[in-house]
Design a protein around this motif. Sequence first.
Motif, PDB file in Angstrom:
ATOM      1  N   GLU A  37       0.832  -1.191   0.000  1.00 50.57           N
ATOM      2  CA  GLU A  37       0.000   0.000   0.000  1.00 50.57           C
ATOM      3  C   GLU A  37       0.865   1.239   0.000  1.00 50.57           C
ATOM      4  N   GLU A  38       0.315   2.322  -0.505  1.00 53.96           N
ATOM      5  CA  GLU A  38       1.031   3.579  -0.481  1.00 53.96           C
ATOM      6  C   GLU A  38       1.055   4.113   0.942  1.00 53.96           C
ATOM      7  N   ASP A  39       1.792   5.191   1.150  1.00 51.32           N
ATOM      8  CA  ASP A  39       2.091   5.692   2.483  1.00 51.32           C
ATOM      9  C   ASP A  39       0.864   5.924   3.358  1.00 51.32           C
ATOM     10  N   LEU A  40      -0.236   6.409   2.813  1.00 49.81           N
ATOM     11  CA  LEU A  40      -1.413   6.692   3.612  1.00 49.81           C
ATOM     12  C   LEU A  40      -2.268   5.453   3.831  1.00 49.81           C
ATOM     13  N   GLY A  41      -1.926   4.341   3.186  1.00 49.17           N
ATOM     14  CA  GLY A  41      -2.644   3.096   3.370  1.00 49.17           C
ATOM     15  C   GLY A  41      -4.024   3.085   2.761  1.00 49.17           C
ATOM     16  N   ARG A  42      -4.315   3.991   1.816  1.00 52.26           N
ATOM     17  CA  ARG A  42      -5.663   4.075   1.266  1.00 52.26           C
ATOM     18  C   ARG A  42      -5.829   3.349  -0.058  1.00 52.26           C
ATOM     19  N   TYR A  43      -4.803   3.349  -0.882  1.00 51.95           N
ATOM     20  CA  TYR A  43      -4.922   2.815  -2.238  1.00 51.95           C
ATOM     21  C   TYR A  43      -3.863   1.754  -2.474  1.00 51.95           C
ATOM     22  N   PRO A  44      -4.233   0.496  -2.327  1.00 51.36           N
ATOM     23  CA  PRO A  44      -3.235  -0.565  -2.494  1.00 51.36           C
ATOM     24  C   PRO A  44      -2.712  -0.640  -3.926  1.00 51.36           C
ATOM     25  N   TYR A  45      -1.463  -1.016  -4.052  1.00 48.81           N
ATOM     26  CA  TYR A  45      -0.856  -1.257  -5.359  1.00 48.81           C
ATOM     27  C   TYR A  45      -1.250  -2.647  -5.812  1.00 48.81           C
ATOM     28  N   ASN A  46      -1.495  -2.795  -7.106  1.00 52.21           N
ATOM     29  CA  ASN A  46      -1.743  -4.131  -7.622  1.00 52.21           C
ATOM     30  C   ASN A  46      -0.510  -4.598  -8.397  1.00 52.21           C
ATOM     31  N   ARG A  47      -0.566  -5.816  -8.879  1.00 49.44           N
ATOM     32  CA  ARG A  47       0.560  -6.434  -9.580  1.00 49.44           C
ATOM     33  C   ARG A  47       0.978  -5.606 -10.786  1.00 49.44           C
ATOM     34  N   LYS A  48       0.015  -5.105 -11.545  1.00 49.57           N
ATOM     35  CA  LYS A  48       0.331  -4.342 -12.750  1.00 49.57           C
ATOM     36  C   LYS A  48       1.026  -3.023 -12.416  1.00 49.57           C
ATOM     37  N   GLU A  49       0.617  -2.377 -11.325  1.00 51.49           N
ATOM     38  CA  GLU A  49       1.263  -1.127 -10.922  1.00 51.49           C
ATOM     39  C   GLU A  49       2.706  -1.374 -10.480  1.00 51.49           C
ATOM     40  N   THR A  50       2.911  -2.444  -9.721  1.00 53.20           N
ATOM     41  CA  THR A  50       4.271  -2.767  -9.275  1.00 53.20           C
ATOM     42  C   THR A  50       5.149  -3.071 -10.475  1.00 53.20           C
ATOM     43  N   ALA A  91      -5.225   3.156 -12.948  1.00 54.18           N
ATOM     44  CA  ALA A  91      -4.361   3.279 -11.775  1.00 54.18           C
ATOM     45  C   ALA A  91      -4.241   4.750 -11.385  1.00 54.18           C
ATOM     46  N   ARG A  92      -4.074   4.987 -10.121  1.00 48.17           N
ATOM     47  CA  ARG A  92      -3.919   6.346  -9.608  1.00 48.17           C
ATOM     48  C   ARG A  92      -2.518   6.863  -9.894  1.00 48.17           C
ATOM     49  N   ARG A  93      -2.416   8.182 -10.038  1.00 46.61           N
ATOM     50  CA  ARG A  93      -1.097   8.818 -10.117  1.00 46.61           C
ATOM     51  C   ARG A  93      -0.416   8.634  -8.766  1.00 46.61           C
ATOM     52  N   ARG A  94       0.859   8.407  -8.788  1.00 47.82           N
ATOM     53  CA  ARG A  94       1.629   8.240  -7.554  1.00 47.82           C
ATOM     54  C   ARG A  94       2.743   9.273  -7.542  1.00 47.82           C
TER      55      ARG A  94
END
Length: 195
Positions: A37-50, A91-94
């Motif tokens: 998950e990203e720093d705020l723990g709100r939007y988990p990363y999925n396999r494709k994002e990683t 996917a969300r902007r990071r």
Amino acid sequence: MSGDENFGGFDLNAFGDWGACTTFLGATGFGRGEEEEEDLGRYPYNRKETLALYNAWVSISYDPIVENQQTRLCFWEKVTEAYNETKPKGARRRNLKMLCSLFDRCDRDIKKFCAIYGTEVANYQNGASGADILRAALRVFKDDKGKDFKHVDVWSTVKDLERWAGDVPSCTGSNSKHTKHTAGGQYSFSEGGEG
């Protein structure tokens, strides 16, 4: 190898070869990294994002046009830009901090798995299939770390690159130079300098 090896809810002995194993892993979602998950723990990363993050890292690292005398901050700004331009649909902007944090978390496990896999390759008899070696490496990783290895797809993309064969620091510390030492793209870091 025993007959009842089960990892992540599937029987590793069901795979006859490397292709069948990786196809299955991708189809079942094993290795997606949903727990990342990203720093705020709100939007988990999925396999494709990683995987997109690692592809961005590799494209910036091995791009011969990109200046090789750059600070980590400059390097990670370019990785962040590349990721956000090529991120999976929906996917969300990071931001840089989020991506650097994900990279560090994943990279520890990927480097550990690379070392385990290399040891298994060296220890296996001639004629062992890639699936046999992968099963053994997954088992050793789980025994050693107490968790399944969730980044098989990323590992299969980066396992032959120099960075994962050596011990190159990750992205912590923003005031270091990122210097290419070989034509193949191996990097080292030194303190100070302009970006």
